[in-house]
Design a protein around this motif. Sequence first.
Motif, PDB file in Angstrom:
ATOM      1  N   ALA A   5       0.875  -1.048  -0.047  1.00  0.00           N
ATOM      2  CA  ALA A   5       0.137  -0.036   0.076  1.00  0.00           C
ATOM      3  C   ALA A   5       0.978   1.149  -0.011  1.00  0.00           C
ATOM      4  N   PRO A   6       1.751   1.230   0.904  1.00  0.00           N
ATOM      5  CA  PRO A   6       2.481   2.634   0.743  1.00  0.00           C
ATOM      6  C   PRO A   6       3.386   2.927  -0.359  1.00  0.00           C
ATOM      7  N   ASN A   7       4.043   1.504  -0.576  1.00  0.00           N
ATOM      8  CA  ASN A   7       4.972   1.463  -2.033  1.00  0.00           C
ATOM      9  C   ASN A   7       4.140   1.864  -3.494  1.00  0.00           C
ATOM     10  N   ILE A   8       3.042   1.521  -3.465  1.00  0.00           N
ATOM     11  CA  ILE A   8       2.186   1.781  -4.749  1.00  0.00           C
ATOM     12  C   ILE A   8       1.679   3.203  -4.660  1.00  0.00           C
ATOM     13  N   ALA A   9       1.155   3.666  -3.301  1.00  0.00           N
ATOM     14  CA  ALA A   9       0.719   4.831  -3.149  1.00  0.00           C
ATOM     15  C   ALA A   9       1.657   6.028  -3.690  1.00  0.00           C
ATOM     16  N   ALA A  10       3.019   5.891  -3.229  1.00  0.00           N
ATOM     17  CA  ALA A  10       4.162   6.776  -3.550  1.00  0.00           C
ATOM     18  C   ALA A  10       4.359   6.716  -4.919  1.00  0.00           C
ATOM     19  N   LYS A  11       4.409   5.513  -5.621  1.00  0.00           N
ATOM     20  CA  LYS A  11       4.626   5.401  -7.234  1.00  0.00           C
ATOM     21  C   LYS A  11       3.475   6.112  -7.928  1.00  0.00           C
ATOM     22  N   LEU A  12       2.222   5.951  -7.529  1.00  0.00           N
ATOM     23  CA  LEU A  12       1.212   6.637  -8.129  1.00  0.00           C
ATOM     24  C   LEU A  12       1.375   8.173  -8.206  1.00  0.00           C
ATOM     25  N   SER A  13       1.960   8.579  -6.998  1.00  0.00           N
ATOM     26  CA  SER A  13       2.015  10.136  -7.013  1.00  0.00           C
ATOM     27  C   SER A  13       3.211  10.615  -7.961  1.00  0.00           C
ATOM     28  N   ASP A  14       3.864   9.520  -8.435  1.00  0.00           N
ATOM     29  CA  ASP A  14       4.987   9.964  -9.550  1.00  0.00           C
ATOM     30  C   ASP A  14       4.577   9.990 -10.690  1.00  0.00           C
ATOM     31  N   ILE A  15       3.261   9.625 -11.010  1.00  0.00           N
ATOM     32  CA  ILE A  15       2.925   9.718 -12.267  1.00  0.00           C
ATOM     33  C   ILE A  15       2.597  10.822 -12.744  1.00  0.00           C
ATOM     34  N   ARG A  16       3.100  11.180 -14.347  1.00  0.00           N
ATOM     35  CA  ARG A  16       3.246  12.597 -14.749  1.00  0.00           C
ATOM     36  C   ARG A  16       2.882  12.333 -16.378  1.00  0.00           C
ATOM     37  N   ALA A  17       1.632  11.878 -16.457  1.00  0.00           N
ATOM     38  CA  ALA A  17       0.686  11.650 -17.525  1.00  0.00           C
ATOM     39  C   ALA A  17       0.050  12.812 -17.901  1.00  0.00           C
ATOM     40  N   GLU A  18      -1.163  12.731 -18.566  1.00  0.00           N
ATOM     41  CA  GLU A  18      -1.875  13.932 -19.023  1.00  0.00           C
ATOM     42  C   GLU A  18      -1.860  14.992 -18.041  1.00  0.00           C
ATOM     43  N   SER A  19      -1.556  16.247 -18.168  1.00  0.00           N
ATOM     44  CA  SER A  19      -1.457  17.384 -17.215  1.00  0.00           C
ATOM     45  C   SER A  19      -2.749  17.526 -16.359  1.00  0.00           C
ATOM     46  N   TYR A  20      -4.042  17.030 -16.807  1.00  0.00           N
ATOM     47  CA  TYR A  20      -5.235  17.536 -16.142  1.00  0.00           C
ATOM     48  C   TYR A  20      -5.586  16.355 -15.067  1.00  0.00           C
ATOM     49  N   TYR A  21      -4.868  15.293 -15.021  1.00  0.00           N
ATOM     50  CA  TYR A  21      -5.126  14.369 -14.084  1.00  0.00           C
ATOM     51  C   TYR A  21      -3.983  14.445 -13.099  1.00  0.00           C
ATOM     52  N   ARG A  22      -4.575  14.602 -11.750  1.00  0.00           N
ATOM     53  CA  ARG A  22      -3.512  14.879 -10.698  1.00  0.00           C
ATOM     54  C   ARG A  22      -4.058  13.867  -9.571  1.00  0.00           C
ATOM     55  N   ILE A  23      -4.968  13.127  -9.812  1.00  0.00           N
ATOM     56  CA  ILE A  23      -5.142  11.883  -8.522  1.00  0.00           C
ATOM     57  C   ILE A  23      -5.138  10.611  -9.305  1.00  0.00           C
ATOM     58  N   TYR A  24      -4.548   9.771  -8.575  1.00  0.00           N
ATOM     59  CA  TYR A  24      -4.547   8.178  -9.124  1.00  0.00           C
ATOM     60  C   TYR A  24      -4.882   7.302  -7.803  1.00  0.00           C
ATOM     61  N   ILE A  25      -5.658   6.432  -8.066  1.00  0.00           N
ATOM     62  CA  ILE A  25      -6.015   5.620  -6.844  1.00  0.00           C
ATOM     63  C   ILE A  25      -6.054   4.212  -7.435  1.00  0.00           C
ATOM     64  N   THR A  26      -5.801   3.129  -6.695  1.00  0.00           N
ATOM     65  CA  THR A  26      -5.857   1.845  -6.908  1.00  0.00           C
ATOM     66  C   THR A  26      -7.363   1.279  -7.118  1.00  0.00           C
ATOM     67  N   ASP A  27      -7.302   0.170  -7.936  1.00  0.00           N
ATOM     68  CA  ASP A  27      -8.623  -0.634  -8.269  1.00  0.00           C
ATOM     69  C   ASP A  27      -9.317  -0.863  -6.800  1.00  0.00           C
ATOM     70  N   SER A  28      -8.488  -1.260  -5.932  1.00  0.00           N
ATOM     71  CA  SER A  28      -9.417  -1.541  -4.539  1.00  0.00           C
ATOM     72  C   SER A  28      -9.954  -0.440  -4.035  1.00  0.00           C
ATOM     73  N   VAL A  29      -9.413   0.692  -4.043  1.00  0.00           N
ATOM     74  CA  VAL A  29      -9.643   1.781  -3.547  1.00  0.00           C
ATOM     75  C   VAL A  29     -10.852   2.286  -4.301  1.00  0.00           C
ATOM     76  N   TYR A  30     -10.678   2.282  -5.538  1.00  0.00           N
ATOM     77  CA  TYR A  30     -12.052   2.810  -6.522  1.00  0.00           C
ATOM     78  C   TYR A  30     -13.266   2.068  -6.124  1.00  0.00           C
ATOM     79  N   HIS A  31     -12.927   0.612  -5.956  1.00  0.00           N
ATOM     80  CA  HIS A  31     -14.321  -0.020  -5.829  1.00  0.00           C
ATOM     81  C   HIS A  31     -14.687  -0.249  -4.423  1.00  0.00           C
ATOM     82  N   SER A  32     -14.097   0.615  -3.560  1.00  0.00           N
ATOM     83  CA  SER A  32     -14.442   0.651  -1.964  1.00  0.00           C
ATOM     84  C   SER A  32     -15.175   2.200  -1.713  1.00  0.00           C
ATOM     85  N   LEU A  33     -14.997   3.147  -3.117  1.00  0.00           N
ATOM     86  CA  LEU A  33     -15.722   4.505  -2.744  1.00  0.00           C
ATOM     87  C   LEU A  33     -17.135   4.511  -2.519  1.00  0.00           C
ATOM     88  N   LEU A  34     -17.665   5.246  -1.428  1.00  0.00           N
ATOM     89  CA  LEU A  34     -18.999   5.560  -1.408  1.00  0.00           C
ATOM     90  C   LEU A  34     -19.510   6.204  -2.709  1.00  0.00           C
TER      91      LEU A  34
END
Length: 239
Positions: A173-202
Motif C-alpha cells: 500500500a505505501p509503496n504503490i501510493a508513492a509510485k502513483l504520486s510519481d505519475i506524470r501523464a496528461e497534465s489535467y489528471y492529478r489523482i491516481y487511486i488503485t482498483d481496490s480503493v476505487y471499488h471501496s468508494l461510497l
Amino acid sequence: MTLGDELRSDLDKLVGGPWSVRDGRVVPGTDDVKLFTNDAVKLDAVYLYADLLGSTKLARDFEWETAGKVIRASLRTASTIIKSYGGEIRSYDGDRVMAIFIAGAKNTTAAECALKINYAMQKIVEPALYAELPQLEQDGFDVRMSIGIASGDAFITRAGVRGSSDLVSIGRAPNIAAKLSDIRAESYYRIYITDSVYHSLLEGSQYDNDGKDMWSPYVTDVGGEQMTTYRTSYSWGIG
C-alpha cells in the motif's frame, strides 16, 4: 567502540532477531514502536502521497527563496486538509507528504481529501503565490500536486539512529501510493487511486452531481507491474 563495531552491533539486533508484530487500532507514533526488538505494528490502512509537481524546474529556474515559499505553501495546505479529514501525517520527504487513514470509510475519506487538495492547489495556493511571486506565472510554473492513494496491510516499524529514529511503513500500500504520486501523464489528471480503493468508494465520492463517474480507468506500469488504476481531474470546492 568503532563505527564499524557499532554498525555490526546494530545489525545483529535488527537482522538477527524475529519480528514482534501486533495489530494496531491507531496510527502509532515514534514512542509507540521499539527499535531494537524488531517491533512492528500492523495496520489495515489507506496511504496517501501528495507530491509537488515541477520541483526540479523550481530548484533550477528560481531563487531558493521562491522555491521555499512554493514548497512550504503547498505542503502546509495539503497537510491542513489531510488533518481536517482525520489523516495521520507520518512523513515529509522534500516536497512530498505522506498520510495514513485507518478510520471508518477510509478509502472514501482519502479520496475526498485528495479532491480538496486538488482544488486548493489550483484555486487558493496558486493565486496567492502568483500575487506574491509574479515570476512564477510569467515563467508558466503551475502550482500543482500529484496524489497517489492505495490501501491494504502495512507494517510500521522504526529505522534510524536510536532516539531520533523515524517511522517507516512497509508493504504494498505505501509503496504503490508513492509510485502513483510519481505519475506524470496528461497534465489535467492529478489523482491516481488503485482498483481496490476505487471499488471501496461510497457513491458520493465516485459520481458527480450529474451522476457521471468522476474516475476513469488507467492501465499503467507500477514498479514493473501492469496495474489497472483509476484517475480523475475533478476537484472539490472549499468554503
